[in-house]
Motif scaffolding. Structure first.
Motif, PDB file in Angstrom:
ATOM      1  N   GLN A  47      41.125 -17.307  32.610  1.00 19.38           N
ATOM      2  CA  GLN A  47      42.229 -16.602  31.972  1.00 19.38           C
ATOM      3  C   GLN A  47      41.817 -15.148  31.776  1.00 19.38           C
ATOM      4  O   GLN A  47      40.650 -14.853  31.495  1.00 19.38           O
ATOM      5  N   ARG A  57      46.066 -14.700  29.275  1.00 19.14           N
ATOM      6  CA  ARG A  57      47.033 -15.438  30.080  1.00 19.14           C
ATOM      7  C   ARG A  57      46.300 -16.008  31.286  1.00 19.14           C
ATOM      8  O   ARG A  57      45.272 -15.468  31.715  1.00 19.14           O
ATOM      9  N   TYR A 117      44.698 -20.998  27.600  1.00 15.81           N
ATOM     10  CA  TYR A 117      46.043 -21.053  28.163  1.00 15.81           C
ATOM     11  C   TYR A 117      46.061 -21.539  29.608  1.00 15.81           C
ATOM     12  O   TYR A 117      47.092 -21.483  30.266  1.00 15.81           O
ATOM     13  N   VAL A 143      48.888 -24.282  25.504  1.00 15.33           N
ATOM     14  CA  VAL A 143      47.900 -23.584  24.703  1.00 15.33           C
ATOM     15  C   VAL A 143      47.004 -24.612  24.020  1.00 15.33           C
ATOM     16  O   VAL A 143      47.459 -25.684  23.602  1.00 15.33           O
TER      17      VAL A 143
END
Length: 302
Positions: A47, A57, A117, A143
């Protein structure tokens, strides 16, 4: 003479573009090489730093692994995080100085881990397209905070942050249903996740009630209602409930036009607002939100 000047003018931007491309290619190759070195056959994912400069993200393309995309900050956000293995996972952060992933993340000693995530998969980078991300049919936000996992439908407009204060928020209609595309009236529900956060909130609730002179205690709407004598209170009316250990589980502070409503559920602190007219439905509202949060929780949490 003019041709030479044109060559120089065209050559300098071209040289800059080539340098950027080479730097991008080098950073992508470095990230891919080191991720494969650490993971071998273990499931993993990467991420990258998010646009809000506070969280992350999932990497969806190889281009996301370039130096242009992986830009964290010095104090609260790494450039990228390698999530190695399923629960529990080992976390590594990307270091441009060392050109490799280094073990641990900000505040790992205190347990303030970043939100996760991405889903660890074997050979994660091998499945990444170079430029355009694959179409994701799953419209949910995934998440994970510590050992709690959630899959939240995008219809609730979820936002999440990990780190020192792991939390996510959702937006609902006043009757706690998902929002339509043209909805103009909504409620924001704020959820803090983790035992440390819940322990802090319980102490916070206790501190609010301490030092206040209570004129009397009456039971109203199945909550205990302290009627405050002094004028140094945060709200006109305070309501609370306690569990068998005499710990706060619900705290509602109502002003003339709005109530701030907090309650504890499954190591989560839930905060939202509603009108004083809805106070008699406090218990039903809590049950509706509990059922909704249960529907977000991935089965391993339940």
């Amino acid at each position: 003479m003019i041709q030479n000047k044109l060559k120089i003018i065209v050559g300098i931007p071209g040289l800059i573009i080539i340098s950027i491309l080479v730097l991008s290619a080098y950073s992508i190759c470095s990230v891919v090489r080191d991720a494969k070195r650490l993971a071998k056959d273990t499931p993993y994912c990467i991420q990258i730093s998010g646009g809000d400069r506070t969280d992350y993200r999932p990497a969806k393309t190889l281009l996301d692994l370039s130096i242009q995309r992986m830009q964290g900050n010095k104090y609260s956000q790494h450039h990228a995080i390698l999530v190695l293995g399923q629960k529990p996972s080992m976390l590594y952060h990307w270091s441009y100085w060392n050109s490799q992933f280094k073990l641990d993340t900000f505040n790992h000693r205190s347990g303030n881990l970043p939100g996760i995530y991405c889903h660890p998969k074997r050979y994660f980078v091998n499945n990444l397209p170079f430029l355009f991300p694959k179409i994701n049919k799953n419209k949910n936000l995934y998440v994970r905070f510590s050992q709690q996992e959630f899959s939240i439908p995008k219809a609730y407009h979820p936002r999440a942050n990990g780190g020192q204060n792991p939390n996510f928020s959702i937006f609902l209609s006043p009757n706690f249903e998902s929002l339509g595309r043209t909805a103009k009236i909504y409620e924001q529900i704020y959820i803090q996740v983790g035992k440390k956060q819940v322990s802090f909130i319980k102490k916070f609730m206790e501190s609010i009630s301490q030092g206040k002179q209570l004129k009397e205690l009456t039971v109203e709407n199945q909550c205990i209602k302290p009627m405050i004598r002094n004028g140094k209170v945060d709200s006109e009316w305070m309501y609370y409930t306690v569990n068998d250990a005499n710990e706060f589980t619900t705290l509602i502070g109502c002003y003339s036009k709005s109530c701030q409503h907090r309650f504890i559920y499954n190591d989560m602190h839930i905060l939202f607002y509603h009108s004083p007219q809805r106070l008699p439905q406090w218990k039903q509202m809590q049950n509706d939100l509990k059922n909704l949060l249960d529907s977000f929780a991935i089965e391993s949490n339940k």
